[in-house]
Design an enzyme around this catalytic site. Sequence first.
Site, PDB file in Angstrom:
ATOM      1  N   ASP A  26      21.165 -13.608  -5.555  1.00 12.69           N
ATOM      2  CA  ASP A  26      22.320 -12.783  -5.942  1.00 12.69           C
ATOM      3  C   ASP A  26      22.273 -12.439  -7.429  1.00 12.69           C
ATOM      4  OD1 ASP A  26      24.640 -11.385  -5.499  1.00 12.69           O
ATOM      5  OD2 ASP A  26      25.959 -13.149  -5.570  1.00 12.69           O
ATOM      6  N   HIS A  43      17.334  -4.534  -8.366  1.00 15.72           N
ATOM      7  CA  HIS A  43      16.723  -4.879  -7.074  1.00 15.72           C
ATOM      8  C   HIS A  43      15.193  -4.891  -7.197  1.00 15.72           C
ATOM      9  CE1 HIS A  43      20.589  -4.861  -5.292  1.00 15.72           C
ATOM     10  NE2 HIS A  43      20.761  -3.553  -5.290  1.00 15.72           N
ATOM     11  N   LEU A 137       2.962 -22.058   3.964  1.00 17.20           N
ATOM     12  CA  LEU A 137       4.374 -21.903   3.625  1.00 17.20           C
ATOM     13  C   LEU A 137       4.988 -20.974   4.663  1.00 17.20           C
ATOM     14  CD1 LEU A 137       6.747 -22.165   1.440  1.00 17.20           C
ATOM     15  CD2 LEU A 137       5.963 -19.944   0.625  1.00 17.20           C
TER      16      LEU A 137
HETATM   17  C1  IPE Z   1      24.909 -12.158  -0.388  1.00 17.13           C
HETATM   18  O1  IPE Z   1      25.188 -11.530  -1.591  1.00 17.13           O
HETATM   19  C2  IPE Z   1      23.894 -11.372   0.387  1.00 17.13           C
HETATM   20  C3  IPE Z   1      22.533 -11.384  -0.153  1.00 17.13           C
HETATM   21  C4  IPE Z   1      22.111 -12.038  -1.215  1.00 17.13           C
HETATM   22  C5  IPE Z   1      21.583 -10.592   0.604  1.00 17.13           C
HETATM   23  P1  IPE Z   1      26.405 -10.498  -1.747  1.00 17.13           P
HETATM   24  O2  IPE Z   1      26.351 -10.021  -3.143  1.00 17.13           O
HETATM   25  O3  IPE Z   1      26.334  -9.473  -0.681  1.00 17.13           O
HETATM   26  O4  IPE Z   1      27.660 -11.442  -1.485  1.00 17.13           O
HETATM   27  P2  IPE Z   1      29.188 -11.277  -1.909  1.00 17.13           P
HETATM   28  O5  IPE Z   1      29.644  -9.942  -1.419  1.00 17.13           O
HETATM   29  O6  IPE Z   1      29.239 -11.374  -3.406  1.00 17.13           O
HETATM   30  O7  IPE Z   1      29.875 -12.436  -1.267  1.00 17.13           O
HETATM   31  C1  IPE Z   2      21.674  -9.371  -4.564  1.00 15.88           C
HETATM   32  O1  IPE Z   2      22.173  -8.754  -5.691  1.00 15.88           O
HETATM   33  C2  IPE Z   2      20.930  -8.426  -3.652  1.00 15.88           C
HETATM   34  C3  IPE Z   2      21.623  -8.117  -2.394  1.00 15.88           C
HETATM   35  C4  IPE Z   2      22.810  -8.525  -2.049  1.00 15.88           C
HETATM   36  C5  IPE Z   2      20.920  -7.276  -1.459  1.00 15.88           C
HETATM   37  P1  IPE Z   2      23.520  -7.898  -5.668  1.00 15.88           P
HETATM   38  O2  IPE Z   2      23.175  -6.488  -5.335  1.00 15.88           O
HETATM   39  O3  IPE Z   2      24.526  -8.519  -4.802  1.00 15.88           O
HETATM   40  O4  IPE Z   2      23.947  -7.988  -7.190  1.00 15.88           O
HETATM   41  P2  IPE Z   2      25.414  -8.216  -7.746  1.00 15.88           P
HETATM   42  O5  IPE Z   2      25.989  -9.395  -7.043  1.00 15.88           O
HETATM   43  O6  IPE Z   2      26.170  -6.951  -7.472  1.00 15.88           O
HETATM   44  O7  IPE Z   2      25.213  -8.458  -9.203  1.00 15.88           O
HETATM   45 MG    MG Z   3      25.982  -9.886  -5.072  1.00 12.03          MG
END
Ligand code: IPE
Ligand code: IPE
Ligand code: MG
Length: 252
Positions: A26, A43, A137
């Site tokens: 995240d 990303h 792995l």
């Molecule tokens: C969880 O992260 C999903 C992934 C890392 C793929 P999100 O960014 O979607 O989660 P919330 O919305 O903050 O809970």
């Molecule tokens: C995690 O990073 C990737 C996915 C959920 C696919 P985010 O896109 O959720 O990044 P934040 O949480 O908005 O910073």
């Molecule tokens: Mg996120």
Amino acid sequence: MNSNAAAPAVTGPDRPAPLHVAIIMDGNGRWAAARGLPRTEGHRRGVDALRRVVRAAHELGVLYLTIFSFSSENWSRPASEIGDLFGLLRRFIHNDLAILHRDGVRVRVIGEREGLEPDICALLNEAEELTRSNAKLNLVVAFNYGSRQEIAGAAQRLAREVAEGKRDPASIDADTLGQYLDAPDIPDPDLIIRTSGEQRLSNFLMWQAAYSELVFVPIHWPDFDKAALESAIAEYARRERRFGGLAAKTGS
Ligand code: IPE
Ligand code: IPE
Ligand code: MG
């Protein structure tokens, strides 16, 4: 995944590396925003972090690495961002599958395939098929994955067997349901790491996490590296896992 949480209750530096580490990757968007960059750049850099961490996990003795790469709820993001995320998955498989295979990584995918574009399904199948015999792995990719959806799917399959007269409802216990999840042969995660400072599961492996140790780290996913993984594993080693029993010191 297997719901039997029978792991050695050793604590401290003597504890073996966690067999299974799961990561909620995240913070890509916030990493980018902090640098004045578009979210998509976060990303993209997140994929670089993933490459580093797959290598590091193997070097640190981890046998199963599960990564949360797209949640069932991520469909609520703008279409352009979803397109970017799917594009990255396509490119990751195109560019990295041969390398993963060479390095003995077995790729598994959990999550809902229905509703995904056919070319994405084909790539996921190709990754699983090509690497099927590898064992160095296990990289478990949670894609279009939601834990509630996974459990509901398991309940639905069991209900069908009952309706068809193939199963007695009284025979269904927690282990039975666990066998109907997406990857029942994979042991439950010992350690779940979430980056970016958020402290929640966001519908990730809720069944399998019953006795996982949770480690929340403040850094955003694109900055995660081997040292960060090592330090999360060190934190895990300091924890005492009791599985409902008594502390090792007081338990005899
Ligand atoms: C969880 O992260 C999903 C992934 C890392 C793929 P999100 O960014 O979607 O989660 P919330 O919305 O903050 O809970
Ligand atoms: C995690 O990073 C990737 C996915 C959920 C696919 P985010 O896109 O959720 O990044 P934040 O949480 O908005 O910073
Ligand atoms: Mg996120």
